[in-house]
Design a protein around this motif. Sequence first.
Motif, PDB file in Angstrom:
ATOM      1  N   ARG A 252       6.708 -28.193  24.368  1.00 21.51           N
ATOM      2  CA  ARG A 252       6.186 -27.405  23.274  1.00 21.51           C
ATOM      3  C   ARG A 252       6.948 -27.578  21.970  1.00 21.51           C
ATOM      4  NH1 ARG A 252       2.348 -23.783  24.425  1.00 21.51           N
ATOM      5  NH2 ARG A 252       1.980 -24.121  22.217  1.00 21.51           N
ATOM      6  N   VAL A 253       8.231 -27.871  22.034  1.00 23.58           N
ATOM      7  CA  VAL A 253       9.022 -28.028  20.814  1.00 23.58           C
ATOM      8  C   VAL A 253       9.057 -29.492  20.362  1.00 23.58           C
ATOM      9  CG1 VAL A 253      11.305 -27.724  19.748  1.00 23.58           C
ATOM     10  CG2 VAL A 253      10.414 -25.990  21.328  1.00 23.58           C
ATOM     11  N   TRP A 254       9.207 -30.397  21.322  1.00 23.34           N
ATOM     12  CA  TRP A 254       9.247 -31.819  20.970  1.00 23.34           C
ATOM     13  C   TRP A 254       7.878 -32.485  21.080  1.00 23.34           C
ATOM     14  CZ3 TRP A 254      13.677 -29.400  22.202  1.00 23.34           C
ATOM     15  CH2 TRP A 254      14.849 -29.794  21.549  1.00 23.34           C
ATOM     16  N   GLY A 255       7.022 -31.986  21.976  1.00 22.12           N
ATOM     17  CA  GLY A 255       5.709 -32.582  22.167  1.00 22.12           C
ATOM     18  C   GLY A 255       5.593 -33.263  23.513  1.00 22.12           C
ATOM     19  N   VAL A 256       4.376 -33.215  24.073  1.00 19.85           N
ATOM     20  CA  VAL A 256       4.138 -33.752  25.411  1.00 19.85           C
ATOM     21  C   VAL A 256       4.438 -35.242  25.479  1.00 19.85           C
ATOM     22  CG1 VAL A 256       2.377 -34.117  27.194  1.00 19.85           C
ATOM     23  CG2 VAL A 256       2.398 -31.988  25.892  1.00 19.85           C
ATOM     24  N   ASP A 257       4.137 -35.972  24.410  1.00 19.10           N
ATOM     25  CA  ASP A 257       4.261 -37.435  24.424  1.00 19.10           C
ATOM     26  C   ASP A 257       5.621 -37.930  23.962  1.00 19.10           C
ATOM     27  OD1 ASP A 257       1.609 -37.701  25.278  1.00 19.10           O
ATOM     28  OD2 ASP A 257       0.860 -37.585  23.224  1.00 19.10           O
ATOM     29  N   SER A 258       6.538 -37.025  23.629  1.00 18.84           N
ATOM     30  CA  SER A 258       7.847 -37.451  23.135  1.00 18.84           C
ATOM     31  C   SER A 258       8.750 -37.831  24.306  1.00 18.84           C
ATOM     32  CB  SER A 258       8.501 -36.347  22.301  1.00 18.84           C
ATOM     33  OG  SER A 258       8.756 -35.209  23.113  1.00 18.84           O
ATOM     34  N   PHE A 259       9.677 -38.714  24.032  1.00 22.51           N
ATOM     35  CA  PHE A 259      10.619 -39.154  25.061  1.00 22.51           C
ATOM     36  C   PHE A 259      11.983 -38.545  24.746  1.00 22.51           C
ATOM     37  CE2 PHE A 259       7.318 -42.387  24.823  1.00 22.51           C
ATOM     38  CZ  PHE A 259       6.944 -42.500  26.148  1.00 22.51           C
ATOM     39  N   VAL A 260      12.179 -37.338  25.244  1.00 20.49           N
ATOM     40  CA  VAL A 260      13.407 -36.597  24.986  1.00 20.49           C
ATOM     41  C   VAL A 260      14.076 -36.290  26.313  1.00 20.49           C
ATOM     42  CG1 VAL A 260      14.419 -34.566  23.897  1.00 20.49           C
ATOM     43  CG2 VAL A 260      12.324 -35.548  22.967  1.00 20.49           C
ATOM     44  N   SER A 261      15.358 -36.542  26.394  1.00 21.72           N
ATOM     45  CA  SER A 261      16.074 -36.318  27.645  1.00 21.72           C
ATOM     46  C   SER A 261      16.525 -34.868  27.768  1.00 21.72           C
ATOM     47  CB  SER A 261      17.302 -37.234  27.702  1.00 21.72           C
ATOM     48  OG  SER A 261      18.247 -36.838  26.722  1.00 21.72           O
ATOM     49  N   ASP A 262      16.820 -34.463  28.994  1.00 22.20           N
ATOM     50  CA  ASP A 262      17.368 -33.128  29.221  1.00 22.20           C
ATOM     51  C   ASP A 262      18.678 -32.961  28.466  1.00 22.20           C
ATOM     52  OD1 ASP A 262      15.279 -32.416  30.777  1.00 22.20           O
ATOM     53  OD2 ASP A 262      16.348 -32.418  32.677  1.00 22.20           O
ATOM     54  N   GLY A 263      19.455 -34.043  28.389  1.00 25.50           N
ATOM     55  CA  GLY A 263      20.720 -33.977  27.677  1.00 25.50           C
ATOM     56  C   GLY A 263      20.535 -33.669  26.203  1.00 25.50           C
ATOM     57  N   ASN A 264      19.455 -34.181  25.631  1.00 28.13           N
ATOM     58  CA  ASN A 264      19.169 -33.910  24.227  1.00 28.13           C
ATOM     59  C   ASN A 264      18.878 -32.426  24.029  1.00 28.13           C
ATOM     60  OD1 ASN A 264      18.703 -34.383  21.540  1.00 28.13           O
ATOM     61  ND2 ASN A 264      17.225 -36.030  21.876  1.00 28.13           N
ATOM     62  N   LEU A 265      18.109 -31.827  24.958  1.00 28.66           N
ATOM     63  CA  LEU A 265      17.837 -30.400  24.883  1.00 28.66           C
ATOM     64  C   LEU A 265      19.136 -29.609  25.012  1.00 28.66           C
ATOM     65  CD1 LEU A 265      16.066 -27.873  24.865  1.00 28.66           C
ATOM     66  CD2 LEU A 265      15.647 -28.225  27.309  1.00 28.66           C
ATOM     67  N   ASP A 266      19.998 -30.004  25.940  1.00 34.61           N
ATOM     68  CA  ASP A 266      21.282 -29.321  26.116  1.00 34.61           C
ATOM     69  C   ASP A 266      22.090 -29.336  24.820  1.00 34.61           C
ATOM     70  OD1 ASP A 266      20.739 -28.784  28.772  1.00 34.61           O
ATOM     71  OD2 ASP A 266      21.731 -30.592  29.499  1.00 34.61           O
ATOM     72  N   ASN A 267      22.072 -30.463  24.122  1.00 34.05           N
ATOM     73  CA  ASN A 267      22.805 -30.570  22.860  1.00 34.05           C
ATOM     74  C   ASN A 267      22.274 -29.588  21.825  1.00 34.05           C
ATOM     75  OD1 ASN A 267      24.484 -32.579  23.830  1.00 34.05           O
ATOM     76  ND2 ASN A 267      23.200 -34.250  23.070  1.00 34.05           N
ATOM     77  N   PHE A 268      20.948 -29.491  21.727  1.00 31.18           N
ATOM     78  CA  PHE A 268      20.354 -28.580  20.741  1.00 31.18           C
ATOM     79  C   PHE A 268      20.628 -27.123  21.110  1.00 31.18           C
ATOM     80  CE2 PHE A 268      17.991 -32.229  19.154  1.00 31.18           C
ATOM     81  CZ  PHE A 268      17.956 -31.953  17.795  1.00 31.18           C
ATOM     82  N   ILE A 269      20.586 -26.802  22.389  1.00 29.32           N
ATOM     83  CA  ILE A 269      20.927 -25.447  22.818  1.00 29.32           C
ATOM     84  C   ILE A 269      22.382 -25.136  22.465  1.00 29.32           C
ATOM     85  CG2 ILE A 269      21.321 -23.968  24.821  1.00 29.32           C
ATOM     86  CD1 ILE A 269      18.399 -24.145  24.205  1.00 29.32           C
ATOM     87  N   PHE A 270      23.268 -26.102  22.693  1.00 32.29           N
ATOM     88  CA  PHE A 270      24.688 -25.931  22.378  1.00 32.29           C
ATOM     89  C   PHE A 270      24.892 -25.640  20.891  1.00 32.29           C
ATOM     90  CE2 PHE A 270      28.599 -27.966  20.805  1.00 32.29           C
ATOM     91  CZ  PHE A 270      29.554 -27.231  21.493  1.00 32.29           C
ATOM     92  N   PHE A 271      24.279 -26.449  20.038  1.00 34.18           N
ATOM     93  CA  PHE A 271      24.458 -26.264  18.602  1.00 34.18           C
ATOM     94  C   PHE A 271      23.774 -24.989  18.109  1.00 34.18           C
ATOM     95  CE2 PHE A 271      25.369 -30.890  18.687  1.00 34.18           C
ATOM     96  CZ  PHE A 271      26.634 -30.836  18.100  1.00 34.18           C
TER      97      PHE A 271
END
Length: 223
Positions: free
Chosen positions: A178-197
């Motif tokens: 929902r935030v990056w989009g269904v077709d985006s290629f985003v890793s779980d690690g990338n989400l963790d980084n954004f949550i951290f910041f």
Amino acid sequence: MRILVIEDDIDLCNLLEFQINTQGWFADFCHDGLEALLYIERDVYDVVLLDRMLPHKDGLTILKEMRKEKNTTPVLLVTAMNTLTNRVEGLDAGADDYLIKPFEIEELFARIRAIARRNTEIHTDNTLIFSDLTIDRDLMKLICGKEECILSKRELDLLVFLIRNKDRILSRDTILNRVWGVDSFVSDGNLDNFIFFLRKRIKSVHSHVTIKTVRSVGYHLVE
């Protein structure tokens, strides 16, 4: 737009899938009342199309359970149960609209657009408030009392999504889709980084709000 269709008529689902795709919308389909609750708990939808007569759990019960859990997703009841009593029961249970089968596809889409638009209008104000936090979406600022900081576009989108679903534990897949989009290629690690910041941004303005990690599930915004 992301839609959940809860309907046990497979032929109707096949027709709706084709027609929904022509609108550029995305839809999930399920045909069982118990299965429907799993979809609703797992993901976030813009609109739910809900039949009343379903195997294992009827649509009215599903609707009541959604509202009891403070799930405010717009629901359009689409059913052959067409008496005045049926319609009143559905609306009183928390439906946003009621459409009788058979229906014209153009009317269905018009009603979907209408209830989705009403839901969006709740959030059209460029200032969003949660607990002691204020988000200025125009200036991309996070404000708490006299403290403030600037958010990146992705941090802003992530925080707004968490606030709009503050009563729910959001899975990692739901947030990414929902935030990056269904077709985006985003890793779980990338989400963790954004949550951290984002946690650091919230802490920097001395807010009482925190982003709680729910082990093996996802995240939940809490005061």
